[in-house]
Design an enzyme around this catalytic site. Structure first.
Site, mmCIF file in Angstrom:
data_model
loop_
_atom_site.group_PDB
_atom_site.id
_atom_site.type_symbol
_atom_site.label_atom_id
_atom_site.label_comp_id
_atom_site.label_asym_id
_atom_site.label_seq_id
_atom_site.Cartn_x
_atom_site.Cartn_y
_atom_site.Cartn_z
ATOM 1 N N GLY A 242 0.831 -1.206 0.000
ATOM 2 C CA GLY A 242 0.000 0.000 0.000
ATOM 3 C C GLY A 242 0.866 1.257 0.000
ATOM 4 O O GLY A 242 1.913 1.287 0.633
ATOM 5 N N ARG B 267 -0.597 -7.166 -4.798
ATOM 6 C CA ARG B 267 -0.900 -8.557 -5.111
ATOM 7 C C ARG B 267 0.241 -9.355 -5.687
ATOM 8 O O ARG B 267 0.174 -10.587 -5.709
ATOM 9 C CB ARG B 267 -2.021 -8.607 -6.173
ATOM 10 C CG ARG B 267 -3.304 -8.078 -5.670
ATOM 11 C CD ARG B 267 -4.144 -7.554 -6.827
ATOM 12 N NE ARG B 267 -5.199 -6.724 -6.301
ATOM 13 C CZ ARG B 267 -6.458 -7.118 -6.204
ATOM 14 N NH1 ARG B 267 -6.823 -8.274 -6.651
ATOM 15 N NH2 ARG B 267 -7.356 -6.332 -5.682
ATOM 16 N N THR C 19 5.070 2.372 6.075
ATOM 17 C CA THR C 19 3.668 2.012 6.273
ATOM 18 C C THR C 19 3.014 3.049 7.169
ATOM 19 O O THR C 19 3.634 3.517 8.141
ATOM 20 C CB THR C 19 3.444 0.615 6.895
ATOM 21 O OG1 THR C 19 2.080 0.511 7.320
ATOM 22 C CG2 THR C 19 4.325 0.328 8.101
ATOM 23 N N ASP D 79 0.790 2.234 9.085
ATOM 24 C CA ASP D 79 0.377 1.494 10.289
ATOM 25 C C ASP D 79 1.410 1.561 11.420
ATOM 26 O O ASP D 79 1.087 1.258 12.557
ATOM 27 C CB ASP D 79 0.131 0.014 9.946
ATOM 28 C CG ASP D 79 -0.890 -0.162 8.843
ATOM 29 O OD1 ASP D 79 -1.749 0.729 8.691
ATOM 30 O OD2 ASP D 79 -0.819 -1.177 8.126
ATOM 31 N N ARG E 107 -24.233 14.877 19.139
ATOM 32 C CA ARG E 107 -24.155 13.513 18.610
ATOM 33 C C ARG E 107 -22.891 12.795 19.079
ATOM 34 O O ARG E 107 -21.902 13.433 19.469
ATOM 35 C CB ARG E 107 -24.107 13.553 17.080
ATOM 36 C CG ARG E 107 -25.439 13.794 16.451
ATOM 37 C CD ARG E 107 -25.288 14.021 14.964
ATOM 38 N NE ARG E 107 -26.578 14.004 14.317
ATOM 39 C CZ ARG E 107 -26.807 14.469 13.098
ATOM 40 N NH1 ARG E 107 -25.837 15.009 12.395
ATOM 41 N NH2 ARG E 107 -28.019 14.389 12.570
ATOM 42 N N GLU F 60 -9.504 0.047 12.828
ATOM 43 C CA GLU F 60 -10.233 -0.954 12.023
ATOM 44 C C GLU F 60 -10.083 -2.372 12.565
ATOM 45 O O GLU F 60 -10.924 -3.229 12.341
ATOM 46 C CB GLU F 60 -9.781 -0.903 10.564
ATOM 47 C CG GLU F 60 -8.314 -1.240 10.377
ATOM 48 C CD GLU F 60 -7.844 -1.155 8.935
ATOM 49 O OE1 GLU F 60 -8.665 -1.004 8.031
ATOM 50 O OE2 GLU F 60 -6.619 -1.249 8.726
ATOM 51 N N HIS G 82 -8.953 5.673 2.721
ATOM 52 C CA HIS G 82 -7.692 5.947 2.015
ATOM 53 C C HIS G 82 -7.274 7.409 2.021
ATOM 54 O O HIS G 82 -6.180 7.734 1.547
ATOM 55 C CB HIS G 82 -7.770 5.377 0.597
ATOM 56 C CG HIS G 82 -7.769 3.879 0.640
ATOM 57 N ND1 HIS G 82 -8.884 3.174 1.017
ATOM 58 C CD2 HIS G 82 -6.786 2.976 0.436
ATOM 59 C CE1 HIS G 82 -8.588 1.876 1.013
ATOM 60 N NE2 HIS G 82 -7.334 1.733 0.671
ATOM 61 N N LEU G 83 -8.125 8.279 2.606
ATOM 62 C CA LEU G 83 -7.651 9.656 2.816
ATOM 63 C C LEU G 83 -6.375 9.629 3.656
ATOM 64 O O LEU G 83 -5.493 10.465 3.511
ATOM 65 C CB LEU G 83 -8.701 10.471 3.574
ATOM 66 C CG LEU G 83 -9.918 10.942 2.787
ATOM 67 C CD1 LEU G 83 -10.920 11.600 3.723
ATOM 68 C CD2 LEU G 83 -9.477 11.922 1.713
ATOM 69 N N ARG H 276 -3.992 7.659 3.461
ATOM 70 C CA ARG H 276 -2.801 7.323 2.677
ATOM 71 C C ARG H 276 -2.484 8.389 1.630
ATOM 72 O O ARG H 276 -1.450 8.303 0.958
ATOM 73 C CB ARG H 276 -3.019 5.976 1.985
ATOM 74 C CG ARG H 276 -3.221 4.815 2.949
ATOM 75 C CD ARG H 276 -2.338 3.655 2.611
ATOM 76 N NE ARG H 276 -2.525 3.197 1.271
ATOM 77 C CZ ARG H 276 -3.105 2.053 0.928
ATOM 78 N NH1 ARG H 276 -3.549 1.232 1.871
ATOM 79 N NH2 ARG H 276 -3.227 1.699 -0.323
#
Ligand code: F6P
EC number: 2.7.1.11
Length: 361
Positions: free
Chosen positions: A10, A74, A137, A139, A174, A234, A284-285, A287
């Protein structure tokens, strides 16, 4: 002689800054040699698609997001998907990769990637290819390095989103739930939640208790605070519960990506508190866009250090940030295990000390 570069997995802000640093520092040392950039990650090495990178090609790249070389999730040369008689098979095409490297007279391959791409680089090194890894990354989940570039930029984006959600949450009384990325790690949720003044942060490392989370929001309501901000990683999950989006986190090859746990949390909290809730899946914002100054500098340090490591005769290492200094560690060390948020970390204690709930009390 030439060196090869590819960006795999990614994308994240800072990839172009590394490419720029590598190319500039390489030509300063070896002006007569060549830098070959392989396109779309390992795919470019399998299909022999590449570009010759010169110093003028990297002008203006420092602030630019994404990667000029393209990338792909991939295309693992050791498990390359091929249709045979209408059936999907996974083949080892690593010999093709090695043949293509030889065609270009590549002395060393610089792989800029996360754990997946660095694992492939390691496997190639076991077949005799000289590789140097550069960790990236959003992450921040690579054990060998204190920070990966891309993380700070993702935290910036998530923090900005929280600032914006705050004002509308307050106006409408909210609960605003923000789902952020991070796969199995909660670094983005933790840092952005702390920077963005969240009331609740849910991370995979601390499976949460529904009652505890509801109690926190109800307490705020009882104190007259009729809005709450919840950041959900996530990969977060309730105690004893399944990870809602485990499949796409693990494989990341699904053609469509939807939100997951954020929606479940928003529904649950609305039911137990009687407040309206809304969910934002930041996706994906996180990234996209250019790198922060911290990421530009880290990426540049990594790129220069990678070239220097090679010039010093080091192979099969990855550059890393340790104790604030750039060093090089064996790639096998870097990919051994994922770096999760330690439960006793000072940053968690700091968050708890300011009243942030992790849904575990
Ligand atoms: O590893 C980076 C990351 O953005 C994760 O945070 C996320 O789970 C995954 O990649 C998303 O992958 P894709 O772009 O394939 O949806």
């Amino acid at each position: 002689m030439a060196i090869g570069i590819l960006t795999g997995g990614g994308d994240c802000p800072g990839l172009n800054a590394v490419i720029r640093a590598l190319v500039k520092s390489f030509y300063q040392k070896l002006p007569g040699e060549k830098v070959i950039g392989f396109l779309d990650g390992f795919r470019g090495l399998i299909d022999n698609k590449s570009v010759n990178l010169k110093t003028q090609d990297v002008v203006g790249l420092l602030p630019k997001g994404g990667t000029i070389l393209g990338t792909s999730n991939r295309d693992n040369p050791f498990k390359f998907p091929v249709m045979v008689n209408g059936k999907l098979e996974f083949q080892d095409v690593s010999d093709t990769v090695i043949a293509n490297l030889q065609k270009h007279n590549i002395e060393v391959l610089f792989v800029i990637g996360g754990d997946g791409s660095l694992s492939i680089a390691h496997e190639l090194s076991l077949k005799g290819v000289k590789v140097i890894g550069i960790p990236k990354t959003i992450d921040n989940d690579l054990e060998a390095t204190e920070f990966t570039f891309g993380f700070d930029s993702a935290v910036r984006t998530a923090t900005k989103a929280l600032d914006m959600l705050h004002t509308t949450a307050e106006s409408h009384h909210r609960i605003m739930v923000l789902e952020v990325m991070g796969r199995y790690a909660g670094w983005i949720a933790l840092y952005s939640g702390l920077a963005g003044g969240a009331d609740v942060i849910l991370i995979p490392e601390i499976p949460f208790n529904w009652e505890s989370v509801c109690r926190k929001i109800q307490k705020r309501k009882a104190e007259g605070k009729h809005f709450s901000i919840v950041v959900v990683a996530e990969g977060a999950h309730a105690q004893g519960g399944e990870r809602i989006v485990a499949k796409y986190i693990k494989e990341s090859t699904d053609p469509v990506r939807l939100g997951g746990i954020g929606q479940v949390v928003a529904e649950h909290l609305s039911n137990c508190t009687g407040l309206e809730s809304r969910v934002t899946v930041l996706g994906h914002l996180q990234r996209g866009g250019g790198p922060t100054p911290f990421d530009r500098i880290l990426a540049t340090r990594f790129g220069v250090a990678a070239v220097n490591a090679w010039l010093a005769g080091k192979y099969n290492v990855m550059v890393a940030l340790q104790g604030g200094k750039i060093t090089a560690v064996p790639i096998s060390e870097g990919i051994k295990k994922l770096k999760l948020v330690p439960l006793d970390s000072e940053i968690i204690m700091t968050a708890k000390a300011t009243g942030i709930s992790f849904g575990d009390d």
